[in-house]
Design an enzyme around this catalytic site. Structure first.
Site, PDB file in Angstrom:
ATOM      1  N   ARG A  61     -17.450 -10.766 -28.048  1.00  0.00           N
ATOM      2  CA  ARG A  61     -16.533 -11.877 -28.333  1.00  0.00           C
ATOM      3  C   ARG A  61     -17.176 -13.208 -27.920  1.00  0.00           C
ATOM      4  O   ARG A  61     -16.869 -14.256 -28.479  1.00  0.00           O
ATOM      5  CB  ARG A  61     -15.178 -11.653 -27.635  1.00  0.00           C
ATOM      6  CG  ARG A  61     -14.194 -12.762 -27.874  1.00  0.00           C
ATOM      7  CD  ARG A  61     -12.730 -12.343 -27.709  1.00  0.00           C
ATOM      8  NE  ARG A  61     -12.470 -11.380 -26.663  1.00  0.00           N
ATOM      9  CZ  ARG A  61     -12.444 -11.646 -25.343  1.00  0.00           C
ATOM     10  NH1 ARG A  61     -12.685 -12.875 -24.915  1.00  0.00           N
ATOM     11  NH2 ARG A  61     -12.199 -10.694 -24.468  1.00  0.00           N
ATOM     12  N   TYR A 114      -7.701 -28.285 -48.720  1.00  0.00           N
ATOM     13  CA  TYR A 114      -7.444 -26.884 -49.091  1.00  0.00           C
ATOM     14  C   TYR A 114      -6.023 -26.497 -48.643  1.00  0.00           C
ATOM     15  O   TYR A 114      -5.578 -26.919 -47.577  1.00  0.00           O
ATOM     16  CB  TYR A 114      -8.510 -26.001 -48.421  1.00  0.00           C
ATOM     17  CG  TYR A 114      -8.177 -24.536 -48.482  1.00  0.00           C
ATOM     18  CD1 TYR A 114      -8.120 -23.869 -49.699  1.00  0.00           C
ATOM     19  CD2 TYR A 114      -7.903 -23.823 -47.324  1.00  0.00           C
ATOM     20  CE1 TYR A 114      -7.791 -22.525 -49.750  1.00  0.00           C
ATOM     21  CE2 TYR A 114      -7.578 -22.483 -47.368  1.00  0.00           C
ATOM     22  CZ  TYR A 114      -7.519 -21.845 -48.591  1.00  0.00           C
ATOM     23  OH  TYR A 114      -7.197 -20.512 -48.642  1.00  0.00           O
ATOM     24  N   ASP A 186     -14.814 -30.944 -43.958  1.00  0.00           N
ATOM     25  CA  ASP A 186     -14.969 -29.607 -44.557  1.00  0.00           C
ATOM     26  C   ASP A 186     -16.011 -29.736 -45.667  1.00  0.00           C
ATOM     27  O   ASP A 186     -15.785 -30.412 -46.669  1.00  0.00           O
ATOM     28  CB  ASP A 186     -13.614 -29.135 -45.114  1.00  0.00           C
ATOM     29  CG  ASP A 186     -13.678 -27.716 -45.686  1.00  0.00           C
ATOM     30  OD1 ASP A 186     -14.759 -27.302 -46.147  1.00  0.00           O
ATOM     31  OD2 ASP A 186     -12.633 -27.034 -45.693  1.00  0.00           O
ATOM     32  N   LYS A 211     -17.521 -18.588 -48.956  1.00  0.00           N
ATOM     33  CA  LYS A 211     -17.754 -19.132 -50.303  1.00  0.00           C
ATOM     34  C   LYS A 211     -19.251 -19.196 -50.624  1.00  0.00           C
ATOM     35  O   LYS A 211     -19.898 -18.181 -50.694  1.00  0.00           O
ATOM     36  CB  LYS A 211     -17.080 -20.496 -50.435  1.00  0.00           C
ATOM     37  CG  LYS A 211     -15.672 -20.552 -49.870  1.00  0.00           C
ATOM     38  CD  LYS A 211     -14.722 -19.649 -50.638  1.00  0.00           C
ATOM     39  CE  LYS A 211     -13.348 -19.711 -50.030  1.00  0.00           C
ATOM     40  NZ  LYS A 211     -12.517 -18.588 -50.308  1.00  0.00           N
TER      41      LYS A 211
HETATM   42  N1  PLP Z   1     -11.951 -24.773 -46.914  1.00  0.00           N
HETATM   43  C1  PLP Z   1     -12.015 -24.758 -48.250  1.00  0.00           C
HETATM   44  C2  PLP Z   1     -12.487 -25.973 -48.962  1.00  0.00           C
HETATM   45  C3  PLP Z   1     -11.646 -23.607 -48.958  1.00  0.00           C
HETATM   46  O1  PLP Z   1     -11.715 -23.607 -50.296  1.00  0.00           O
HETATM   47  C4  PLP Z   1     -11.197 -22.470 -48.241  1.00  0.00           C
HETATM   48  C5  PLP Z   1     -10.779 -21.252 -48.953  1.00  0.00           C
HETATM   49  O2  PLP Z   1     -10.714 -21.205 -50.166  1.00  0.00           O
HETATM   50  C6  PLP Z   1     -11.123 -22.538 -46.843  1.00  0.00           C
HETATM   51  C7  PLP Z   1     -11.522 -23.699 -46.208  1.00  0.00           C
HETATM   52  C8  PLP Z   1     -10.648 -21.359 -46.035  1.00  0.00           C
HETATM   53  O3  PLP Z   1     -11.663 -20.401 -45.947  1.00  0.00           O
HETATM   54  P1  PLP Z   1     -11.396 -18.836 -45.639  1.00  0.00           P
HETATM   55  O4  PLP Z   1     -10.742 -18.255 -46.831  1.00  0.00           O
HETATM   56  O5  PLP Z   1     -12.772 -18.311 -45.373  1.00  0.00           O
HETATM   57  O6  PLP Z   1     -10.528 -18.759 -44.440  1.00  0.00           O
END
Ligand code: PLP
Length: 406
Positions: A61, A114, A186, A211
């Protein structure tokens, strides 16, 4: 190795960064270290490692060699001092926010983050008495005005999901610095191949590694990058709260990242051509791709990004009725709630990025029910365009019948 690789080009970095330091037994690949804990014959040595006075491993962890190899690779790609891996992108985002926010703090962000991130802002942060102001994405003057009122965190996502709006990181980071706010970006859509937010004044970069970084749609992961000082706090939050990255996931993402540059190059070449094709389609109301000169954020994107990325979206005039006819006709497509993979993926906003929102919330965010996102894969461009062409031909043949039925 770390020092030499930092001056190499991106295509070399994605292959070599973070690799050699973590290899074992002469193997050419980083091992997947599956051990919850580590054995110490020397109790004093064990104590020194546990207290952080010596490098080493105690319990998964806290740290794991495979996870650290992943963290080292992304750290170098983002030009950061340190990186902390998480079990998902949302774990990375929520942990970062909860690490730094305290009751009474204020966050300034945009409406188009998101859907999951938007939910943290609109549903969860009020539980800890944090005030959130969500501004109109792209309205830099409004965002600057809100920052000037004072905030602890400025949280940005650029390009946004799913309408690909672009925010000027450098401009807003200057406004944030003036009030002593921390800037979090992000970078999931752009990837470090196309954008390094730290270079433009951000303090912290977050990714959904699920992604583009992994690229193969078979693993969840997230990561946070920034200064050694800030990442020490994020690391401490993770080791106690427990949203640690799994070593198998770290290995899969590490392997996927080696092809990140060539994947992104092929994806954005196709995305540009698909965007141009969609602009000629009479059944399409609007096309969103930052590579198009008509896109509102094109000039900023040109300045702060090295490429425009592999995601685009468009609005079908007949909304869900058209989406339901078009999607099943596509041959080279997964119809799924994911993006950034080697396969092309289509997804309506209402069942993917903004599935958590009510129709009214989507409307207030400017997300049309006819909005379809394409995450372009690495297939040959001609095949993807031909696939769309035959699907549109079919849609055209079906629409008058639907109108007659009504
Ligand atoms: N940030 C963006 C721009 C995303 O498109 C996503 C998910 O589609 C996330 C964060 C969240 O990621 P996760 O699905 O790995 O938790």
């Amino acid at each position: 190795m770390s020092k030499e690789i930092e001056s190499a080009h991106m295509g070399t970095k994605v292959v070599w960064a973070g690799e050699k330091e973590f290899r074992a037994f002469g193997a050419t690949q980083v091992p997947v270290v599956m051990s919850v804990a580590y054995d110490y014959e020397d109790v004093d040595e064990w104590y020194r490692v546990a207290m952080g006075d010596r490098p080493g491993y105690i319990y998964n962890r806290m740290s794991n060699p495979t996870v650290q190899a992943f963290e080292e690779k992304i750290r170098i790609l983002e030009g950061a001092e340190a990186a902390v891996g998480f079990s998902s992108g949302m774990a990375a985002i929520s942990s970062t926010l909860y690490t730094f926010l305290r009751p009474g703090n204020r966050v300034v962000s945009v409406k188009d983050t998101y859907g999951g991130t938007n939910k943290i802002f609109t549903e969860f942060l009020s539980n800890i008495h944090v005030d959130v102001k969500l501004c109109t994405t792209g309205d830099h003057a409004e965002i600057e005005r809100e920052i000037a009122k004072g905030c602890k965190i400025l949280y940005l996502e650029t390009p946004t999901n799913p309408t690909l709006k672009i925010t000027d990181i450098n401009r807003l980071a200057k406004a944030a610095k003036a009030v002593g706010a921390m800037v979090i970006v992000d970078n999931t859509f752009a990837t470090p191949i196309n954008q390094n937010p730290l270079k433009w004044g951000a303090d912290i970069v977050v990714h959904s590694a699920t992604k583009f970084l992994s690229g193969h749609a078979d693993v969840l992961g997230g990561v946070v990058c920034g200064s050694t000082e800030l990442m020490a706090h994020v690391y401490h939050y993770r080791e106690i709260n427990g949203a640690t990255m799994d070593p198998w996931s770290a290995y899969l993402i590490l392997r996927g990242m080696k092809t990140l540059k060539i994947r992104v190059q092929q994806q954005e070449k196709s995305a540009m051509e698909i965007a141009a094709y969609l602009q000629t389609q009479p059944l399409v109301e609007a096309v969103y791709y930052p590579g198009l000169v008509t896109h509102t954020g094109h000039l900023i994107a040109k300045e702060q990004m090295r490429g425009f990325g592999g995601i685009l979206s468009f609005i079908l005039k007949d909304e869900m009725d058209a989406i339901k006819i078009l999607l099943p006709k596509l041959k080279y497509a997964n119809r799924a709630g994911n993006l950034g993979a080697v396969e092309t993926i289509y997804g309506p906003a209402r069942t993917t990025s903004h599935v958590e929102c009510t129709p009214e919330e989507r409307k207030s965010l400017g997300i049309s029910e006819g909005l379809l996102r394409i995450s372009v894969g690495i297939e040959d461009t001609e095949d993807l365009i031909e696939d769309l062409r035959q699907a549109f031909e079919y849609l055209e043949s079906k629409l008058p019948i639907r109108v007659k039925i009504i």
